[in-house]
Design a protein around this motif. Structure first.
Motif, PDB file in Angstrom:
ATOM      1  N   ALA A   1       0.826  -1.208   0.000  1.00 25.60           N
ATOM      2  CA  ALA A   1       0.000   0.000   0.000  1.00 25.60           C
ATOM      3  C   ALA A   1       0.860   1.258   0.000  1.00 25.60           C
ATOM      4  N   VAL A   2       1.889   1.282   0.820  1.00 29.21           N
ATOM      5  CA  VAL A   2       2.784   2.444   0.855  1.00 29.21           C
ATOM      6  C   VAL A   2       3.458   2.620  -0.503  1.00 29.21           C
TER       7      VAL A   2
ATOM      8  N   ARG B   1       2.384   1.637  -3.462  1.00 31.09           N
ATOM      9  CA  ARG B   1       1.409   2.032  -4.492  1.00 31.09           C
ATOM     10  C   ARG B   1       0.879   3.453  -4.306  1.00 31.09           C
ATOM     11  N   TRP B   2       0.623   3.834  -3.045  1.00 26.64           N
ATOM     12  CA  TRP B   2      -0.086   5.088  -2.822  1.00 26.64           C
ATOM     13  C   TRP B   2       0.817   6.246  -2.423  1.00 26.64           C
ATOM     14  N   LEU B   3       1.841   5.996  -1.644  1.00 26.84           N
ATOM     15  CA  LEU B   3       2.686   7.100  -1.195  1.00 26.84           C
ATOM     16  C   LEU B   3       3.949   7.257  -2.028  1.00 26.84           C
ATOM     17  N   LEU B   4       4.450   6.149  -2.543  1.00 29.11           N
ATOM     18  CA  LEU B   4       5.737   6.194  -3.241  1.00 29.11           C
ATOM     19  C   LEU B   4       5.621   5.862  -4.729  1.00 29.11           C
ATOM     20  N   ALA B   5       4.418   5.823  -5.241  1.00 29.41           N
ATOM     21  CA  ALA B   5       4.186   5.353  -6.608  1.00 29.41           C
ATOM     22  C   ALA B   5       4.930   6.171  -7.664  1.00 29.41           C
ATOM     23  N   ARG B   6       5.150   7.432  -7.419  1.00 26.59           N
ATOM     24  CA  ARG B   6       5.786   8.278  -8.435  1.00 26.59           C
ATOM     25  C   ARG B   6       7.296   8.073  -8.501  1.00 26.59           C
ATOM     26  N   TRP B   7       7.864   7.389  -7.502  1.00 20.44           N
ATOM     27  CA  TRP B   7       9.304   7.168  -7.484  1.00 20.44           C
ATOM     28  C   TRP B   7       9.653   5.813  -8.095  1.00 20.44           C
ATOM     29  N   ALA B   8      10.821   5.744  -8.642  1.00 20.33           N
ATOM     30  CA  ALA B   8      11.299   4.506  -9.250  1.00 20.33           C
ATOM     31  C   ALA B   8      11.436   3.414  -8.179  1.00 20.33           C
ATOM     32  N   LEU B   9      11.371   2.171  -8.632  1.00 23.32           N
ATOM     33  CA  LEU B   9      11.493   1.042  -7.707  1.00 23.32           C
ATOM     34  C   LEU B   9      12.796   1.105  -6.927  1.00 23.32           C
TER      35      LEU B   9
END
Length: 163
Positions: A129-130, A132-140
């Motif tokens: 969840a973190v 997908r929702w909080l860190l989704a804009r950053w690369a893996l």
């Protein structure tokens, strides 16, 4: 059997990329925990002093912690296994202490399944969840670095707190 870095670290890392795989890994982690629990239960049934001597050498484990586990198992039986994740008490201490209070292996394992699996699944789902929702804009790669920093800070605090 004597790991002191919990499976949650790997489970959360897998969950950053693949929730379904992380949930399958939770079952593997459960299997490993149960095998380790059986081994410690059996060893403690035969040589409790030797097992206790081994466990108190694990980082963040103390004689006081072992005494508290014995007291909790004596007071509330196998349900004490659900206290471990809430108090930072390793599962291995419950496995080694259970035969000392007369808890049978079958009941110990029966309660171990939900006691271990609930935490593993929660960690995987929270990491997913973190991610997908909080860190989704950053690369893996960035998400992995953030997770690595989180676990480093977590364990630094845990070991400082536990002594």
């Amino acid at each position: 059997m004597l790991f002191f870095i919990v499976p949650d670290v790997l489970l959360s890392a897998v969950a950053l990329q693949d929730r379904a795989l992380a949930l399958r890994c939770c079952l593997w982690a459960l299997g490993g925990a149960l095998l380790g629990g059986i081994a410690l239960f059996a060893a403690s049934s035969v040589a409790p002093e030797a097992v206790t001597g081994l466990l108190v050498n694990v980082p963040a484990v103390s004689e006081d912690m072992l005494e508290r586990v014995m007291a909790d198992l004596g007071d509330i039986g196998p349900w004490a296994l659900f206290l471990g994740p809430l108090t930072g008490t390793p599962y291995k201490l419950y496995a080694a202490s259970a035969p000392q209070i007369g808890l049978g292996l079958g009941l110990f394992l029966l309660v171990s399944v939900p006691a271990r699996l609930v935490r593993f699944v929660l960690v995987a789902l929270i990491a997913d969840a973190v991610s997908r929702w909080l860190l989704a804009r950053w690369a893996l790669t960035v998400r992995r670095v953030i997770l690595g920093v989180f676990w480093t800070v977590f364990y630094a605090g845990f070991f400082a707190m536990m002594g």
